[in-house]
Scaffold this motif. Structure first.
Motif, PDB file in Angstrom:
ATOM      1  N   UNK A 194      -6.778  -3.929  -6.614  1.00 11.45           N
ATOM      2  CA  UNK A 194      -5.901  -2.422  -6.653  1.00 11.45           C
ATOM      3  C   UNK A 194      -5.972  -1.860  -8.020  1.00 11.45           C
ATOM      4  N   UNK A 195      -5.878  -2.745  -9.075  1.00 11.26           N
ATOM      5  CA  UNK A 195      -6.060  -2.052 -10.543  1.00 11.26           C
ATOM      6  C   UNK A 195      -7.517  -1.303 -10.556  1.00 11.26           C
ATOM      7  N   UNK A 196      -8.490  -2.128 -10.141  1.00 13.00           N
ATOM      8  CA  UNK A 196      -9.981  -1.544 -10.381  1.00 13.00           C
ATOM      9  C   UNK A 196      -9.836  -0.145  -9.612  1.00 13.00           C
ATOM     10  N   UNK A 197      -9.543  -0.413  -8.436  1.00 15.89           N
ATOM     11  CA  UNK A 197      -9.799   1.054  -7.595  1.00 15.89           C
ATOM     12  C   UNK A 197      -8.723   2.208  -8.165  1.00 15.89           C
ATOM     13  N   UNK A 198      -7.690   1.703  -8.780  1.00 11.31           N
ATOM     14  CA  UNK A 198      -6.876   2.790  -9.501  1.00 11.31           C
ATOM     15  C   UNK A 198      -7.617   3.329 -10.618  1.00 11.31           C
ATOM     16  N   UNK A 199      -8.123   2.696 -11.408  1.00 11.81           N
ATOM     17  CA  UNK A 199      -8.888   3.211 -12.416  1.00 11.81           C
ATOM     18  C   UNK A 199     -10.154   3.962 -12.014  1.00 11.81           C
ATOM     19  N   UNK A 200     -10.764   3.484 -11.093  1.00 16.17           N
ATOM     20  CA  UNK A 200     -11.899   4.494 -10.464  1.00 16.17           C
ATOM     21  C   UNK A 200     -11.314   5.629  -9.856  1.00 16.17           C
ATOM     22  N   UNK A 201     -10.221   5.614  -9.062  1.00 18.62           N
ATOM     23  CA  UNK A 201      -9.642   6.727  -8.615  1.00 18.62           C
ATOM     24  C   UNK A 201      -9.272   7.973  -9.657  1.00 18.62           C
ATOM     25  N   UNK A 202      -8.538   7.330 -10.718  1.00 19.34           N
ATOM     26  CA  UNK A 202      -8.121   8.234 -11.923  1.00 19.34           C
ATOM     27  C   UNK A 202      -9.524   8.916 -12.575  1.00 19.34           C
ATOM     28  N   UNK A 203     -10.590   8.025 -12.630  1.00 15.29           N
ATOM     29  CA  UNK A 203     -11.773   8.782 -13.185  1.00 15.29           C
ATOM     30  C   UNK A 203     -12.439   9.369 -12.333  1.00 15.29           C
ATOM     31  N   UNK A 204     -12.666   9.266 -11.121  1.00 14.06           N
ATOM     32  CA  UNK A 204     -13.517  10.117 -10.192  1.00 14.06           C
ATOM     33  C   UNK A 204     -12.802  10.677  -9.422  1.00 14.06           C
ATOM     34  N   UNK A 205     -11.469  10.529  -8.770  1.00 13.24           N
ATOM     35  CA  UNK A 205     -10.983  11.275  -7.711  1.00 13.24           C
ATOM     36  C   UNK A 205     -10.498  10.073  -6.570  1.00 13.24           C
ATOM     37  N   UNK A 206      -9.642  10.433  -5.860  1.00 14.04           N
ATOM     38  CA  UNK A 206      -9.068   9.487  -4.886  1.00 14.04           C
ATOM     39  C   UNK A 206     -10.156   9.517  -3.680  1.00 14.04           C
ATOM     40  N   UNK A 207     -10.838  10.573  -3.435  1.00  9.76           N
ATOM     41  CA  UNK A 207     -11.754  10.476  -2.418  1.00  9.76           C
ATOM     42  C   UNK A 207     -12.900   9.374  -2.383  1.00  9.76           C
ATOM     43  N   UNK A 208     -13.032   9.056  -3.578  1.00 13.21           N
ATOM     44  CA  UNK A 208     -14.175   8.134  -3.913  1.00 13.21           C
ATOM     45  C   UNK A 208     -13.730   6.675  -3.517  1.00 13.21           C
ATOM     46  N   UNK A 209     -12.558   6.480  -3.604  1.00  9.20           N
ATOM     47  CA  UNK A 209     -12.132   5.041  -3.304  1.00  9.20           C
ATOM     48  C   UNK A 209     -11.299   4.762  -2.200  1.00  9.20           C
ATOM     49  N   UNK A 210     -11.107   6.202  -1.231  1.00 13.28           N
ATOM     50  CA  UNK A 210     -10.313   5.968  -0.054  1.00 13.28           C
ATOM     51  C   UNK A 210     -10.708   4.982   0.878  1.00 13.28           C
ATOM     52  N   UNK A 211     -11.898   4.968   1.154  1.00 16.32           N
ATOM     53  CA  UNK A 211     -12.163   3.986   2.289  1.00 16.32           C
ATOM     54  C   UNK A 211     -12.020   2.593   1.685  1.00 16.32           C
ATOM     55  N   UNK A 212     -12.564   2.240   0.398  1.00 18.79           N
ATOM     56  CA  UNK A 212     -12.275   0.778  -0.038  1.00 18.79           C
ATOM     57  C   UNK A 212     -10.692   0.539   0.027  1.00 18.79           C
ATOM     58  N   UNK A 213      -9.947   1.378  -0.227  1.00 21.91           N
ATOM     59  CA  UNK A 213      -8.594   1.300  -0.257  1.00 21.91           C
ATOM     60  C   UNK A 213      -7.937   0.716   1.191  1.00 21.91           C
ATOM     61  N   UNK A 214      -8.476   1.452   2.104  1.00 18.10           N
ATOM     62  CA  UNK A 214      -8.082   1.029   3.480  1.00 18.10           C
ATOM     63  C   UNK A 214      -8.528  -0.356   3.811  1.00 18.10           C
ATOM     64  N   UNK A 215      -9.875  -0.548   3.473  1.00 16.46           N
ATOM     65  CA  UNK A 215     -10.147  -1.832   3.588  1.00 16.46           C
ATOM     66  C   UNK A 215      -9.292  -2.975   2.923  1.00 16.46           C
ATOM     67  N   UNK A 216      -8.948  -2.703   1.711  1.00 11.76           N
ATOM     68  CA  UNK A 216      -7.997  -3.447   0.804  1.00 11.76           C
ATOM     69  C   UNK A 216      -6.516  -3.547   1.404  1.00 11.76           C
ATOM     70  N   UNK A 217      -6.062  -2.589   2.005  1.00 13.50           N
ATOM     71  CA  UNK A 217      -4.912  -2.570   2.704  1.00 13.50           C
ATOM     72  C   UNK A 217      -4.823  -3.412   3.921  1.00 13.50           C
ATOM     73  N   UNK A 218      -6.104  -3.659   4.629  1.00 12.86           N
ATOM     74  CA  UNK A 218      -6.107  -4.376   5.915  1.00 12.86           C
ATOM     75  C   UNK A 218      -6.171  -5.865   5.450  1.00 12.86           C
ATOM     76  N   UNK A 219      -6.993  -6.193   4.334  1.00 13.37           N
ATOM     77  CA  UNK A 219      -7.165  -7.547   3.696  1.00 13.37           C
ATOM     78  C   UNK A 219      -5.805  -8.046   3.212  1.00 13.37           C
ATOM     79  N   UNK A 220      -5.111  -7.235   2.486  1.00 10.22           N
ATOM     80  CA  UNK A 220      -3.562  -7.521   2.075  1.00 10.22           C
ATOM     81  C   UNK A 220      -2.806  -8.053   3.396  1.00 10.22           C
ATOM     82  N   UNK A 221      -2.927  -7.022   4.441  1.00  7.10           N
ATOM     83  CA  UNK A 221      -2.031  -7.293   5.766  1.00  7.10           C
ATOM     84  C   UNK A 221      -2.462  -8.622   6.291  1.00  7.10           C
ATOM     85  N   UNK A 222      -3.723  -9.004   6.430  1.00  7.92           N
ATOM     86  CA  UNK A 222      -4.313 -10.306   6.643  1.00  7.92           C
ATOM     87  C   UNK A 222      -3.603 -11.446   6.075  1.00  7.92           C
TER      88      UNK A 222
END
Length: 127
Positions: A82-110
């Motif tokens: 999550x921290x790595x994705x937050x850094x990437x989102x801050x640097x390049x925008x949320x759209x660059x990490x949106x798909x990865x965030x959804x995958x991460x959310x699903x992994x956390x739910x599992x």
């Protein structure tokens, strides 16, 4: 000679299951002892009766079993992702990490679903 049971009056003998015959001892710090003594006084009970009631009615929350502890470790590991994705989102925008965030959310739910129901349903009650 007169048997005690034959004497009139007095307190009736307790039934076998009502007799308190077993002793359980424990060591307490001064602070623990005085805390129990204070609570017993507030409840209007002797310390022994207060402890007896507390032991019978207490809910003990067991430690995590090994499987749940491993699952919690996995969950904590996802915090790094999550921290790595937050850094990437801050640097390049949320759209660059949106798909990865959804995958991460699903992994956390599992991972959360892997936790035992006993652990998930604890309500923070402590003895």
């Amino acid at each position: 000679m007169t048997n005690i049971k034959d004497k009139p009056g007095g307190r009736p003998a307790k039934k076998r299951i009502e007799k308190q015959q077993r002793v359980v001892s424990t060591k307490l710090t001064e602070l623990q002892y005085y805390a129990i003594r204070k609570r017993a006084g507030e409840a209007g009970l002797r310390v022994s009766e207060y402890v007896r009631q507390a032991v019978v009615s207490a809910e003990v929350i067991p430690r995590l079993n090994r499987q749940d502890a491993d699952t919690i470790r996995k969950l904590a590991g996802e915090a790094n992702n999550i921290n790595q994705l937050a850094h990437r989102a801050n640097a390049g925008g949320f759209a660059l990490v949106a798909v990865e965030l959804v995958k991460l959310k699903n992994r956390i739910a599992e991972i959360i679903n892997q936790l035992s129901d006993d652990w998930k349903n604890k309500k923070g009650k402590r003895v």
